[in-house]
Design a protein around this motif. Structure first.
Motif, PDB file in Angstrom:
ATOM      1  N   ILE A   3       1.959  -5.239  -5.183  1.00 45.96           N
ATOM      2  CA  ILE A   3       1.207  -6.188  -3.946  1.00 45.96           C
ATOM      3  C   ILE A   3       1.520  -7.422  -4.355  1.00 45.96           C
ATOM      4  O   ILE A   3       1.025  -7.835  -5.572  1.00 45.96           O
ATOM      5  N   SER A   4       2.173  -8.297  -3.657  1.00 46.15           N
ATOM      6  CA  SER A   4       2.366  -9.609  -4.003  1.00 46.15           C
ATOM      7  C   SER A   4       1.345 -10.570  -3.282  1.00 46.15           C
ATOM      8  O   SER A   4       1.284 -10.159  -2.087  1.00 46.15           O
ATOM      9  N   PHE A   5       0.718 -11.489  -3.781  1.00 47.25           N
ATOM     10  CA  PHE A   5       0.115 -12.596  -3.262  1.00 47.25           C
ATOM     11  C   PHE A   5       0.630 -13.876  -3.133  1.00 47.25           C
ATOM     12  O   PHE A   5       1.276 -14.312  -4.190  1.00 47.25           O
ATOM     13  N   ASP A   6       0.350 -14.916  -2.296  1.00 45.87           N
ATOM     14  CA  ASP A   6       0.730 -16.115  -2.273  1.00 45.87           C
ATOM     15  C   ASP A   6      -0.204 -16.922  -3.163  1.00 45.87           C
ATOM     16  O   ASP A   6      -1.231 -16.263  -3.474  1.00 45.87           O
ATOM     17  N   LEU A   7      -0.181 -17.840  -3.547  1.00 47.41           N
ATOM     18  CA  LEU A   7      -0.994 -18.718  -4.518  1.00 47.41           C
ATOM     19  C   LEU A   7      -2.524 -18.722  -4.013  1.00 47.41           C
ATOM     20  O   LEU A   7      -3.528 -18.685  -4.684  1.00 47.41           O
ATOM     21  N   GLN A   8      -2.589 -19.138  -2.507  1.00 43.26           N
ATOM     22  CA  GLN A   8      -3.923 -19.362  -1.862  1.00 43.26           C
ATOM     23  C   GLN A   8      -4.527 -18.129  -2.030  1.00 43.26           C
ATOM     24  O   GLN A   8      -5.709 -17.800  -2.125  1.00 43.26           O
ATOM     25  N   THR A   9      -3.815 -16.832  -1.597  1.00 48.62           N
ATOM     26  CA  THR A   9      -4.630 -15.874  -1.977  1.00 48.62           C
ATOM     27  C   THR A   9      -5.234 -15.229  -3.203  1.00 48.62           C
ATOM     28  O   THR A   9      -6.265 -14.708  -3.145  1.00 48.62           O
ATOM     29  N   PHE A  10      -4.211 -15.433  -4.098  1.00 49.11           N
ATOM     30  CA  PHE A  10      -4.543 -15.017  -5.325  1.00 49.11           C
ATOM     31  C   PHE A  10      -5.853 -15.976  -5.859  1.00 49.11           C
ATOM     32  O   PHE A  10      -6.675 -15.280  -6.338  1.00 49.11           O
ATOM     33  N   ILE A  11      -5.950 -17.370  -5.322  1.00 46.75           N
ATOM     34  CA  ILE A  11      -7.037 -18.072  -5.775  1.00 46.75           C
ATOM     35  C   ILE A  11      -8.282 -17.668  -5.054  1.00 46.75           C
ATOM     36  O   ILE A  11      -9.414 -17.483  -5.733  1.00 46.75           O
ATOM     37  N   LEU A  12      -8.064 -17.318  -3.898  1.00 47.12           N
ATOM     38  CA  LEU A  12      -9.247 -16.740  -3.136  1.00 47.12           C
ATOM     39  C   LEU A  12      -9.819 -15.410  -3.924  1.00 47.12           C
ATOM     40  O   LEU A  12     -11.010 -15.234  -4.020  1.00 47.12           O
ATOM     41  N   ARG A  13      -8.840 -14.602  -4.278  1.00 46.72           N
ATOM     42  CA  ARG A  13      -9.272 -13.411  -4.639  1.00 46.72           C
ATOM     43  C   ARG A  13      -9.840 -13.516  -5.996  1.00 46.72           C
ATOM     44  O   ARG A  13     -11.065 -12.774  -6.439  1.00 46.72           O
ATOM     45  N   ALA A  14      -9.455 -14.457  -6.757  1.00 42.53           N
ATOM     46  CA  ALA A  14     -10.048 -14.916  -8.142  1.00 42.53           C
ATOM     47  C   ALA A  14     -11.713 -15.446  -7.885  1.00 42.53           C
ATOM     48  O   ALA A  14     -12.591 -15.127  -8.578  1.00 42.53           O
ATOM     49  N   ARG A  15     -11.594 -16.128  -6.650  1.00 41.84           N
ATOM     50  CA  ARG A  15     -13.131 -16.631  -6.467  1.00 41.84           C
ATOM     51  C   ARG A  15     -14.081 -15.364  -6.243  1.00 41.84           C
ATOM     52  O   ARG A  15     -15.352 -15.515  -6.235  1.00 41.84           O
ATOM     53  N   VAL A  16     -13.622 -14.493  -5.382  1.00 43.76           N
ATOM     54  CA  VAL A  16     -14.333 -13.295  -4.684  1.00 43.76           C
ATOM     55  C   VAL A  16     -14.727 -12.720  -6.054  1.00 43.76           C
ATOM     56  O   VAL A  16     -16.065 -12.256  -6.240  1.00 43.76           O
ATOM     57  N   LEU A  17     -13.845 -12.243  -7.023  1.00 47.52           N
ATOM     58  CA  LEU A  17     -14.247 -11.498  -8.072  1.00 47.52           C
ATOM     59  C   LEU A  17     -15.134 -12.265  -9.225  1.00 47.52           C
ATOM     60  O   LEU A  17     -16.136 -11.697  -9.782  1.00 47.52           O
ATOM     61  N   LYS A  18     -15.180 -13.692  -9.186  1.00 42.79           N
ATOM     62  CA  LYS A  18     -15.978 -14.365 -10.025  1.00 42.79           C
ATOM     63  C   LYS A  18     -17.220 -14.289  -9.225  1.00 42.79           C
ATOM     64  O   LYS A  18     -18.325 -14.112 -10.158  1.00 42.79           O
ATOM     65  N   LEU A  19     -17.564 -14.659  -8.129  1.00 47.23           N
ATOM     66  CA  LEU A  19     -18.887 -14.413  -7.493  1.00 47.23           C
ATOM     67  C   LEU A  19     -19.239 -13.060  -7.661  1.00 47.23           C
ATOM     68  O   LEU A  19     -20.612 -12.893  -7.995  1.00 47.23           O
ATOM     69  N   ARG A  21     -18.786 -10.775 -10.062  1.00 42.84           N
ATOM     70  CA  ARG A  21     -19.248 -10.726 -11.667  1.00 42.84           C
ATOM     71  C   ARG A  21     -20.801 -11.652 -11.785  1.00 42.84           C
ATOM     72  O   ARG A  21     -21.544 -11.193 -12.422  1.00 42.84           O
ATOM     73  N   GLN A  22     -20.575 -12.959 -11.092  1.00 40.25           N
ATOM     74  CA  GLN A  22     -21.710 -13.465 -11.448  1.00 40.25           C
ATOM     75  C   GLN A  22     -23.050 -12.871 -10.629  1.00 40.25           C
ATOM     76  O   GLN A  22     -24.063 -12.904 -11.347  1.00 40.25           O
ATOM     77  N   ALA A  23     -23.101 -12.264  -9.415  1.00 36.56           N
ATOM     78  CA  ALA A  23     -24.118 -11.736  -8.969  1.00 36.56           C
ATOM     79  C   ALA A  23     -24.575 -10.740  -9.595  1.00 36.56           C
ATOM     80  O   ALA A  23     -25.687 -10.112  -9.715  1.00 36.56           O
ATOM     81  N   LEU A  24     -23.815  -9.674 -10.143  1.00 32.84           N
ATOM     82  CA  LEU A  24     -24.193  -8.530 -10.713  1.00 32.84           C
ATOM     83  C   LEU A  24     -24.883  -9.084 -12.328  1.00 32.84           C
ATOM     84  O   LEU A  24     -25.662  -8.435 -12.656  1.00 32.84           O
ATOM     85  N   ARG A  25     -24.366 -10.112 -12.773  1.00 31.32           N
ATOM     86  CA  ARG A  25     -24.818 -10.428 -14.110  1.00 31.32           C
ATOM     87  C   ARG A  25     -26.382 -11.093 -13.785  1.00 31.32           C
ATOM     88  O   ARG A  25     -27.142 -10.785 -14.454  1.00 31.32           O
ATOM     89  N   VAL A  26     -26.596 -11.724 -12.699  1.00 37.13           N
ATOM     90  CA  VAL A  26     -27.986 -12.272 -12.187  1.00 37.13           C
ATOM     91  C   VAL A  26     -28.657 -11.144 -11.839  1.00 37.13           C
ATOM     92  O   VAL A  26     -29.927 -10.950 -12.027  1.00 37.13           O
TER      93      VAL A  26
END
Length: 81
Positions: A3-19, A21-26
């Motif tokens: 699956i190939s992503f363009d840069l904006q999609t890749f960045i959004l995906r990274a932000r979603v995963l970061k959120l 992980r943060q939510a699970l830590r909290v």
């Protein structure tokens, strides 16, 4: 299957995963009786929006999630967890 992503999609995906992980830590800081339910709710919210491809909606969901996470974190701090 690749699956190939363009840069904006890749960045959004990274932000979603970061959120996520943060939510699970909290959530791990929550009291034991409610920790499991809270973590399940977080997982369910992510799963409900898994197939969303609208970038504007994803940005909105990230923003809403960050606000909810901030409120949860403050509530746990006030309770001393």
């Amino acid at each position: 299957m690749v699956i190939s992503f363009d840069l904006q999609t890749f960045i959004l995906r990274a932000r979603v995963l970061k959120l996520y992980r943060q939510a699970l830590r909290v959530a791990k800081r929550a009291p034991a009786p409610s920790k499991g339910e809270l973590m399940q709710t977080i997982r369910q919210e992510m799963e409900n929006n898994r197939d969303c491809n609208d970038r504007q909606r994803i940005r909105y969901l990230i923003s809403e999630g960050m606000e909810r996470l901030k409120n949860l974190d403050e509530m746990l701090d006030m309770q001393g967890h």
